[in-house]
Design an enzyme around this catalytic site. Sequence first.
Site, mmCIF file in Angstrom:
data_model
loop_
_atom_site.group_PDB
_atom_site.id
_atom_site.type_symbol
_atom_site.label_atom_id
_atom_site.label_comp_id
_atom_site.label_asym_id
_atom_site.label_seq_id
_atom_site.Cartn_x
_atom_site.Cartn_y
_atom_site.Cartn_z
ATOM 1 N N PHE A 134 0.860 -1.185 0.000
ATOM 2 C CA PHE A 134 0.000 0.000 0.000
ATOM 3 C C PHE A 134 0.892 1.229 0.000
ATOM 4 C CE2 PHE A 134 -2.290 3.506 1.977
ATOM 5 C CZ PHE A 134 -3.440 3.533 1.204
ATOM 6 N N ASP A 141 9.296 2.587 1.312
ATOM 7 C CA ASP A 141 8.150 3.340 1.827
ATOM 8 C C ASP A 141 8.122 3.140 3.338
ATOM 9 O OD1 ASP A 141 5.715 4.259 2.708
ATOM 10 O OD2 ASP A 141 4.556 3.437 1.031
ATOM 11 N N LYS A 164 3.101 9.860 7.986
ATOM 12 C CA LYS A 164 2.379 9.524 9.221
ATOM 13 C C LYS A 164 2.961 10.085 10.526
ATOM 14 C CE LYS A 164 -0.620 5.901 7.677
ATOM 15 N NZ LYS A 164 -0.365 5.227 6.407
HETATM 16 C C1 LIG Z 1 -0.643 5.447 5.016
HETATM 17 C C2 LIG Z 1 0.379 5.023 4.049
HETATM 18 C C3 LIG Z 1 0.578 5.703 2.837
HETATM 19 C C4 LIG Z 1 -0.315 6.848 2.399
HETATM 20 O O1 LIG Z 1 -0.275 7.912 3.278
HETATM 21 P P1 LIG Z 1 -1.406 9.076 3.169
HETATM 22 O O2 LIG Z 1 -0.906 10.115 4.124
HETATM 23 O O3 LIG Z 1 -2.686 8.463 3.582
HETATM 24 O O4 LIG Z 1 -1.424 9.537 1.781
HETATM 25 C C5 LIG Z 1 1.615 5.298 2.019
HETATM 26 N N1 LIG Z 1 2.398 4.269 2.365
HETATM 27 C C6 LIG Z 1 2.245 3.582 3.507
HETATM 28 C C7 LIG Z 1 3.168 2.462 3.843
HETATM 29 C C8 LIG Z 1 1.214 3.921 4.382
HETATM 30 O O5 LIG Z 1 1.037 3.226 5.505
#
Ligand SMILES: *Cc1c(COP(=O)(O)O)cnc(C)c1O
Length: 390
Positions: free
Chosen positions: A128, A213, A242
């Site tokens: 994700f 990520d 986050k």
């Molecule tokens: C939450 C998340 C995203 C997206 O972040 P948003 O601030 O909601 O756009 C991307 N990568 C990972 C691993 C995430 O947990």
Amino acid sequence: MTSVMTTYGRIEIAFERGEGSWLYSTDGRRFLDFATGIAVNSLGHGHPALVAALKDQAERLWHVSNLYNIPEQQQLADKLVEHSFADTCFFCNSGAEAMEGALKVARKYQFVSGAPEREEVVCASGAFHGRTLATLSAGDSEKYREGFGPRPDGFHHVPFGNLNELRAALSDRTAAILVEPIQGEGGINPADGAYLEGLRAAADEFDALLVFDEVQCGMGRTGHLFAYQMYGVKPDIMGLAKGLGGGFPVGAVLATEKAATGMVPGTHGSTFGGNPLAMAAANAVLDELLKPGFLDAVAQKGVRLRAGLDDMAARRPDAVEEVRGVGLMIGIKCVGNNLEVMTALRDAGLLTVVAGDNVVRLLPPLTASDGEIDECLGILDTVFARSKAD
Ligand SMILES: *Cc1c(COP(=O)(O)O)cnc(C)c1O
């Protein structure tokens, strides 16, 4: 129709106040917040240092354009560079934007390095990366993509953790390999160390860039400032968001000097990205995380939580299938339906988040006390004991 667009299936609770690891609802209830706005409130609610930093900045200056120097950005970038693999940082406002930025940096690197045909990104199953069109293409969920028209292409998916399939997917058209070192939404799946080492070697061998990520697993959650540091495998580019602002919307793209060679003036931008208010929040969060002993304490709390959960899994195999994760990023794979478990936990006063693979996620504030961790374990035990009786 409701005035707020119905993109979320919302839980019928509203909160009016937060204090440390606790949230207080408008109907007078108190909840232990081990969801933290999905790994966002890294210092809990109302942390004095964060409140003071934001108040101070709010009274002086909220926003100026990136057309000017922003000293607060310089401070944060200097600290992130000092404490990571990176040589340079770009600031944005969310995780999806950080990952979009990371992908742009990777493709631009190949373009300016004389390999414009290298546009493809090899991604992982269960991944994700956000909800923008490109990050949806990079993510693994067909459900999230459906109905949204043409997708940015050049994204391939191979099974997470399988090095042979990953290597087989690389070619002279590959720009980058993209993974979460610990998958979050996919169900708290930590990569194997050998797998990440293999990705690093494969990226080097095939002239591809390695992109991590760390939007969810970064910023102290593992008991290391960044998850890659625990593995000892450095990426070329990394996205953060986050936990970075402790609740203030802010994201970042970190990159090595080599990877960022193409990012000359005019190549990328964001109106809000890195404004003084966001930078004040992120600077305050990072300063707390870097205080001597802070990350060690996170690791110790992670051990405490994990010991309690492993014990519970052994005692209640009829409720807990598996416990996985690192530090304060923990997934409980449930025997019963994870949504029902989350609801029962909430009714018992504990906030959690569901994830893929029938997992309930525990993402406590990094500041949670031992007592609060024990309280969480107590609620889990009560709820899992009950689910057995049903
Ligand atoms: C939450 C998340 C995203 C997206 O972040 P948003 O601030 O909601 O756009 C991307 N990568 C990972 C691993 C995430 O947990």
